[in-house]
Write an enzyme that holds these catalytic residues in place. Sequence first.
Site, PDB file in Angstrom:
ATOM      1  N   GLU A 297      27.130  64.996 121.622  1.00  0.00           N
ATOM      2  CA  GLU A 297      26.863  63.985 120.596  1.00  0.00           C
ATOM      3  C   GLU A 297      27.072  64.629 119.236  1.00  0.00           C
ATOM      4  O   GLU A 297      26.428  65.622 118.908  1.00  0.00           O
ATOM      5  CB  GLU A 297      25.448  63.428 120.763  1.00  0.00           C
ATOM      6  N   CYS A 331      22.745  61.768 111.698  1.00  0.00           N
ATOM      7  CA  CYS A 331      24.087  61.438 112.176  1.00  0.00           C
ATOM      8  C   CYS A 331      24.358  59.961 111.911  1.00  0.00           C
ATOM      9  O   CYS A 331      25.495  59.545 111.735  1.00  0.00           O
ATOM     10  CB  CYS A 331      24.201  61.752 113.654  1.00  0.00           C
TER      11      CYS A 331
HETATM   12  P1  NAP Z   1      25.406  72.437 114.386  1.00  0.00           P
HETATM   13  O1  NAP Z   1      25.558  73.395 113.288  1.00  0.00           O
HETATM   14  O2  NAP Z   1      26.612  72.042 115.141  1.00  0.00           O
HETATM   15  O3  NAP Z   1      24.326  73.072 115.367  1.00  0.00           O
HETATM   16  C1  NAP Z   1      23.838  72.395 116.498  1.00  0.00           C
HETATM   17  C2  NAP Z   1      23.384  73.401 117.525  1.00  0.00           C
HETATM   18  O4  NAP Z   1      24.515  74.133 117.989  1.00  0.00           O
HETATM   19  C3  NAP Z   1      22.417  74.449 116.973  1.00  0.00           C
HETATM   20  O5  NAP Z   1      21.466  74.743 117.954  1.00  0.00           O
HETATM   21  C4  NAP Z   1      23.330  75.626 116.721  1.00  0.00           C
HETATM   22  O6  NAP Z   1      22.669  76.864 116.737  1.00  0.00           O
HETATM   23  C5  NAP Z   1      24.257  75.514 117.908  1.00  0.00           C
HETATM   24  N1  NAP Z   1      25.524  76.251 117.778  1.00  0.00           N
HETATM   25  C6  NAP Z   1      26.129  76.718 116.666  1.00  0.00           C
HETATM   26  N2  NAP Z   1      27.282  77.338 116.984  1.00  0.00           N
HETATM   27  C7  NAP Z   1      27.401  77.276 118.334  1.00  0.00           C
HETATM   28  C8  NAP Z   1      28.392  77.717 119.265  1.00  0.00           C
HETATM   29  N3  NAP Z   1      29.503  78.370 118.898  1.00  0.00           N
HETATM   30  N4  NAP Z   1      28.187  77.451 120.566  1.00  0.00           N
HETATM   31  C9  NAP Z   1      27.094  76.785 120.981  1.00  0.00           C
HETATM   32  N5  NAP Z   1      26.134  76.346 120.144  1.00  0.00           N
HETATM   33  C10 NAP Z   1      26.287  76.574 118.837  1.00  0.00           C
HETATM   34  O7  NAP Z   1      24.725  71.097 113.887  1.00  0.00           O
HETATM   35  P2  NAP Z   1      23.409  70.953 113.012  1.00  0.00           P
HETATM   36  O8  NAP Z   1      23.706  71.374 111.616  1.00  0.00           O
HETATM   37  O9  NAP Z   1      22.244  71.591 113.687  1.00  0.00           O
HETATM   38  O10 NAP Z   1      23.173  69.392 113.074  1.00  0.00           O
HETATM   39  C11 NAP Z   1      23.823  68.490 112.252  1.00  0.00           C
HETATM   40  C12 NAP Z   1      24.964  67.808 112.975  1.00  0.00           C
HETATM   41  O11 NAP Z   1      24.487  67.170 114.145  1.00  0.00           O
HETATM   42  C13 NAP Z   1      25.608  66.702 112.167  1.00  0.00           C
HETATM   43  O12 NAP Z   1      26.995  66.770 112.318  1.00  0.00           O
HETATM   44  C14 NAP Z   1      25.057  65.439 112.800  1.00  0.00           C
HETATM   45  O13 NAP Z   1      25.860  64.300 112.618  1.00  0.00           O
HETATM   46  C15 NAP Z   1      24.967  65.836 114.222  1.00  0.00           C
HETATM   47  N6  NAP Z   1      24.032  64.996 114.963  1.00  0.00           N
HETATM   48  C16 NAP Z   1      24.522  64.093 115.857  1.00  0.00           C
HETATM   49  C17 NAP Z   1      23.666  63.250 116.552  1.00  0.00           C
HETATM   50  C18 NAP Z   1      24.177  62.251 117.529  1.00  0.00           C
HETATM   51  O14 NAP Z   1      23.390  61.720 118.297  1.00  0.00           O
HETATM   52  N7  NAP Z   1      25.459  61.963 117.552  1.00  0.00           N
HETATM   53  C19 NAP Z   1      22.295  63.346 116.328  1.00  0.00           C
HETATM   54  C20 NAP Z   1      21.824  64.289 115.409  1.00  0.00           C
HETATM   55  C21 NAP Z   1      22.698  65.112 114.742  1.00  0.00           C
HETATM   56  P3  NAP Z   1      22.270  77.604 115.344  1.00  0.00           P
HETATM   57  O15 NAP Z   1      21.269  76.732 114.708  1.00  0.00           O
HETATM   58  O16 NAP Z   1      21.743  78.901 115.787  1.00  0.00           O
HETATM   59  O17 NAP Z   1      23.545  77.719 114.550  1.00  0.00           O
END
Ligand code: NAP
Length: 525
Positions: A297, A331
Amino acid sequence: MKNTLESATARAQTPFQNQPFIDFSKEENRKAQIEALEQVKSELGRKYPLIIGGEKIMNEDTFTSVNPSQPDQVIGYFSRATVEQANAAVQAAATAFESWKHVPAEERAGYLFAAVDLMRQRRFYFNAWMIYEVGKSWAEADGDTAEAIDFMEFYARDMLRLASEQPLTRIKEEDNDLVYIPLGVGAVIPPWNFPCAIMVGMTSAAFVTGNAVILKPASTSPAIAAQFMRILEEVGLPAGVVNFLPGSGSTIGDALVENPQVRFIAFTGSRDVGLRINELAAKPRKGQRWLKRAILEMGGKDAVIVDETADLDAAATGIVASAFGFQGQKCSAGSRAIIVDKVYDQVLQKVVEKTQQLTMGDVTKPETLIGPVVDANAMKKITEYIEIGKGEGQLVSGGGHHGPGYFIEPTVIADVDPHARIAQEEIFGPVLAVIKARDFDDAMHIANDTEYGLTGSLYSRDPQRIERAKEDYHVGNLYFNRKCTGALVGVHPFGGFNMSGTDSKAGGRDYLLLFTQAKAISAKK
Ligand code: NAP
Ligand code: MG
């Protein structure tokens, strides 16, 4: 466990209802929230271990989670998992899976019901952790805890539905059954923006269906995940069913995704990380016996359309709530307002007025609506986008930022071209791009003209246009005459199209299926 089995089954017979939000206009609730904030304040700065197969491991190497309102205030020190520990956690989950997969669904649901009861008791306490750790306002924090409660209550019940006899076409000469069995070991990787709800929702769905998981919390919100782990320990969930692995996503993320013993990845986060996981998960590794399932997601660039027949006040209120709730860090945030020419100036003026009424500041106070953005990186990225936006349109409100916390004023940029960067790229902060459309058709075209497709809203009183939007507005969650945020479990199953992800419909009846595989069993009579 007999009592638990019976009570889980009995509880699942009653209809699911959403947890009501706390009414903070009531003195007793305000008092309870203030007390919980004091309580949590006294617990800040503790050290948190990894939990692998029930064993607590405190690494010397730690990272800190801080309060974005006051970055010198440490929320907690977290062991930073290594790649070796990530692999050990996968092994621990694989071991636990061998017995957990035989535990009856009623018993698994029983653990989840027990966990949700504890979270209900700790409602204000969980709210307080979010107010400190990610800068949520009271109402936003409470919505997050309520949603976590709903996810648990909904998935526990839905597991029992899946475990019951399935409707098949019956034939005389055979007995037939369809049973939903778990997949195996999963990596659960949540974001920080719904640090309770999404983390709890993905983890609970994964384990209630009989899988064993590694929960890697987002690095900006690990304390809330640690509080959930405490609950799972208190309800006696067997060791190894949920392993806790704080650490940097860019270091241990790949190791988890690539491990051949991992069967599925449940991820919610940004587009780029989601795409990377999708690619890595697709490649089979030595010793891997399955296709990995990736439940992804991702981001959004969601729009609120207003036509000339709409209630313009309601539309402006909806635009502002959609754009700036939790500082635009959703999001589902309505980061584009698309307004038809005839009412553009009127709606824009109302949006600016309502934006300027938002109170920004100390989120430990009940009256504050807008807090900080989550960290220094977010602050840098968002302020850069504001600079880009000033070149792409007219700054009509906000634009400034100030410390020591990561505070950015709710910012409105008008007269933005539909293909401008701030109209196409997810900013994930309090920045609204206002776009003028020639007419309703043009507005619909602009709304769909991004690579995302998560939520969308239309304010209109024209029944024909509403019918057309039902057909043509290409988003996973479509709303009429209301804001485009605030999906409720059970009511609005949630997930998006295109680069917004795999449309998993969290909080709906399709969700648990993603964590299971169905086995058809036939016996000749
Ligand atoms: P993110 O930077 O992509 O991080 C999400 C998770 O992925 C964190 O636990 C992060 O760990 C981990 N991660 C980072 N690099 C990784 C890798 N190479 N492999 C595996 N995992 C990795 O996103 P965010 O800043 O936390 O959240 C914001 C984003 O989430 C926005 O784009 C938002 O739209 C989206 N979102 C989508 C939904 C939906 O339902 N569609 C809901 C909520 C949020 P670290 O924290 O240690 O980097
Ligand atoms: Mg933080």
